[in-house]
Scaffold this active site. Structure first.
Site, mmCIF file in Angstrom:
data_model
loop_
_atom_site.group_PDB
_atom_site.id
_atom_site.type_symbol
_atom_site.label_atom_id
_atom_site.label_comp_id
_atom_site.label_asym_id
_atom_site.label_seq_id
_atom_site.Cartn_x
_atom_site.Cartn_y
_atom_site.Cartn_z
ATOM 1 N N ASP A 42 -22.676 -6.313 -30.571
ATOM 2 C CA ASP A 42 -21.547 -7.242 -30.524
ATOM 3 C C ASP A 42 -21.711 -8.078 -29.249
ATOM 4 O O ASP A 42 -22.638 -7.845 -28.462
ATOM 5 C CB ASP A 42 -20.211 -6.469 -30.517
ATOM 6 C CG ASP A 42 -19.000 -7.414 -30.550
ATOM 7 O OD1 ASP A 42 -19.076 -8.454 -31.218
ATOM 8 O OD2 ASP A 42 -17.983 -7.108 -29.899
ATOM 9 N N SER A 43 -20.774 -9.012 -29.047
ATOM 10 C CA SER A 43 -20.818 -9.827 -27.832
ATOM 11 C C SER A 43 -20.296 -9.067 -26.616
ATOM 12 O O SER A 43 -20.493 -9.493 -25.485
ATOM 13 C CB SER A 43 -19.956 -11.078 -28.031
ATOM 14 O OG SER A 43 -18.625 -10.686 -28.352
ATOM 15 N N GLY A 94 -17.538 -16.579 -30.449
ATOM 16 C CA GLY A 94 -16.623 -17.322 -31.322
ATOM 17 C C GLY A 94 -16.644 -18.830 -31.167
ATOM 18 O O GLY A 94 -16.203 -19.547 -32.056
ATOM 19 N N CYS A 151 -19.743 -7.255 -35.612
ATOM 20 C CA CYS A 151 -19.162 -8.518 -35.166
ATOM 21 C C CYS A 151 -19.066 -9.442 -36.370
ATOM 22 O O CYS A 151 -20.086 -9.749 -36.995
ATOM 23 C CB CYS A 151 -20.080 -9.130 -34.107
ATOM 24 S SG CYS A 151 -19.591 -10.784 -33.626
ATOM 25 N N ASN A 152 -17.851 -9.861 -36.680
ATOM 26 C CA ASN A 152 -17.654 -10.750 -37.831
ATOM 27 C C ASN A 152 -18.312 -12.110 -37.604
ATOM 28 O O ASN A 152 -18.847 -12.717 -38.526
ATOM 29 C CB ASN A 152 -16.158 -10.978 -38.064
ATOM 30 C CG ASN A 152 -15.446 -9.720 -38.497
ATOM 31 O OD1 ASN A 152 -15.189 -9.525 -39.664
ATOM 32 N ND2 ASN A 152 -15.126 -8.850 -37.550
ATOM 33 N N THR A 153 -18.269 -12.574 -36.358
ATOM 34 C CA THR A 153 -18.800 -13.906 -36.043
ATOM 35 C C THR A 153 -20.309 -13.941 -36.289
ATOM 36 O O THR A 153 -20.826 -14.842 -36.955
ATOM 37 C CB THR A 153 -18.497 -14.244 -34.568
ATOM 38 O OG1 THR A 153 -17.104 -14.035 -34.325
ATOM 39 C CG2 THR A 153 -18.865 -15.668 -34.251
ATOM 40 N N GLU A 166 -11.722 -8.323 -23.654
ATOM 41 C CA GLU A 166 -12.926 -8.191 -22.827
ATOM 42 C C GLU A 166 -12.547 -7.956 -21.353
ATOM 43 O O GLU A 166 -13.262 -7.282 -20.626
ATOM 44 C CB GLU A 166 -13.761 -9.466 -22.986
ATOM 45 C CG GLU A 166 -15.233 -9.339 -22.794
ATOM 46 C CD GLU A 166 -15.894 -8.221 -23.595
ATOM 47 O OE1 GLU A 166 -16.726 -7.550 -22.991
ATOM 48 O OE2 GLU A 166 -15.595 -8.006 -24.793
ATOM 49 N N CYS A 222 -11.961 -9.800 -36.478
ATOM 50 C CA CYS A 222 -12.816 -9.778 -35.278
ATOM 51 C C CYS A 222 -12.723 -8.371 -34.707
ATOM 52 O O CYS A 222 -11.621 -7.818 -34.594
ATOM 53 C CB CYS A 222 -12.307 -10.799 -34.254
ATOM 54 S SG CYS A 222 -13.035 -10.640 -32.602
ATOM 55 N N THR A 223 -13.858 -7.789 -34.376
ATOM 56 C CA THR A 223 -13.840 -6.384 -33.967
ATOM 57 C C THR A 223 -13.066 -6.149 -32.665
ATOM 58 O O THR A 223 -12.527 -5.067 -32.455
ATOM 59 C CB THR A 223 -15.274 -5.838 -33.850
ATOM 60 O OG1 THR A 223 -16.075 -6.746 -33.076
ATOM 61 C CG2 THR A 223 -15.897 -5.664 -35.210
ATOM 62 N N HIS A 224 -13.019 -7.167 -31.809
ATOM 63 C CA HIS A 224 -12.233 -6.994 -30.579
ATOM 64 C C HIS A 224 -10.755 -6.694 -30.888
ATOM 65 O O HIS A 224 -10.086 -6.024 -30.106
ATOM 66 C CB HIS A 224 -12.310 -8.258 -29.719
ATOM 67 C CG HIS A 224 -13.563 -8.374 -28.905
ATOM 68 N ND1 HIS A 224 -14.767 -8.699 -29.451
ATOM 69 C CD2 HIS A 224 -13.788 -8.203 -27.566
ATOM 70 C CE1 HIS A 224 -15.693 -8.729 -28.491
ATOM 71 N NE2 HIS A 224 -15.117 -8.433 -27.341
HETATM 72 N N1 DGL Z 1 -16.205 -9.289 -31.767
HETATM 73 C C1 DGL Z 1 -16.643 -10.492 -32.373
HETATM 74 C C2 DGL Z 1 -16.216 -10.597 -33.830
HETATM 75 O O1 DGL Z 1 -16.024 -9.598 -34.503
HETATM 76 C C3 DGL Z 1 -16.499 -11.821 -31.662
HETATM 77 C C4 DGL Z 1 -15.917 -11.980 -30.313
HETATM 78 C C5 DGL Z 1 -16.514 -13.187 -29.588
HETATM 79 O O2 DGL Z 1 -15.969 -14.310 -29.724
HETATM 80 O O3 DGL Z 1 -17.530 -13.001 -28.908
HETATM 81 O O4 DGL Z 1 -16.084 -11.659 -34.372
#
Ligand code: DGL
Length: 264
Positions: free
Chosen positions: A10-11, A43, A73-75, A151, A183-185
């Site tokens: 992930d990021s 994102g 990570c969805n992105t 974050e 988004c996983t966050h």
């Molecule tokens: N955790 C990421 C997701 O699931 C993206 C967060 C980011 O913008 O880096 O989309």
């Protein structure tokens, strides 16, 4: 069979929410967690940029001998899963916003999705809505500030609540009964989100279904470990690894066995 780890990328800390579920379900597996924190946030990036990021991350995880890669990570998944599968032989488990289960379970026919800008703009997102949400009103909101606050380790301050209200209140006014965390966050914001939406709205967090998919792919591919010894987690980051470890421990302090292995 030879012990090789599951790679997770992930990021930043978002993918830890998914890794937590994988750890619960598959406690004997080793995991290599890679946060491409130098490229955070994903994102705001374009599809070509995300594809480069994804290929680099996969190369790194393969250099750590990953037997399967979870794009937590969805992105990144929305932009780069086909490119990853084209370029590498290892199995990938990705994640895209859970439009399908949300559309199948909504009673009001009104579903909300919160995700990053890149995810809601992705072609995959439009395709999911077209394919699985026929006759369903899907209310979508890009939430540029949420991953940043998580974050920073902030999951429930007045500032976070202000952002959540700004993003979610208009959807509640539209009568949604289901809210997809795209988004996983955002998994780490779930307690605050559930308080805001109230008991009538179902919050869908795909972390557990993704972990189950990892279990299936390992089993079907004959890749699961057979040894009964406890798996370990190794953390890597493209910037500020110490920061990642500190945040990982704080976010996992409640309940998960992850905290104990965070510094292996
Ligand atoms: N955790 C990421 C997701 O699931 C993206 C967060 C980011 O913008 O880096 O989309």
């Amino acid at each position: 069979m030879e012990r090789r780890p599951i790679g997770v990328v992930d990021s930043g800390v978002g993918g830890i929410a998914v890794m937590r579920e994988i750890r619960q379900l598959l406690p004997h597996e080793d995991i290599v967690y890679y946060a491409d924190s130098a490229n955070f946030p994903f994102g705001g990036k374009s599809v070509p940029q995300l594809q480069v990021v994804a290929l680099e991350a996969a190369r790194f995880l393969l250099s750590r001998r990953a037997k399967l890669i979870v794009v937590a990570c969805n992105t990144l998944s929305s932009a780069a899963l086909p490119a990853l599968r084209r370029n590498f032989d290892v199995p990938f488990v990705g994640m895209v916003p859970a439009i399908k289960p949300a559309s199948a379970s909504t009673r009001t026919g009104r579903v909300g999705v919160i995700a990053t800008e890149a995810t809601v703009q992705a072609q995959v997102f439009a395709d999911l809505v077209a394919q699985f949400a026929e006759g369903i009103a899907v209310f979508t909101r890009a939430c540029p500030h949420l991953a940043e606050t998580v974050e920073r380790g902030d999951t429930d301050s007045p500032e976070v609540r202000r952002w959540l209200h700004e993003y979610i209140d208009p959807m509640l006014a539209q009568g949604i009964d289901t809210l997809v965390l795209g988004c996983t966050h955002y998994s780490f914001l779930r307690p605050a989100i559930e308080e805001i939406v109230g008991g009538e709205v179902t919050v869908i967090d795909p972390s557990l279904p993704v972990a189950r998919q990892v279990e299936r792919v390992l089993r079907d591919g004959g890749l699961a470990v057979s040894a009964a010894q406890a798996g370990k987690v190794e953390y890597f980051a493209s910037a500020d690894r110490d920061g990642l470890l500190t945040k990982a421990e704080a976010l996992c302090a409640s309940g998960s066995s992850l905290a104990a292995t965070a510094r292996t």
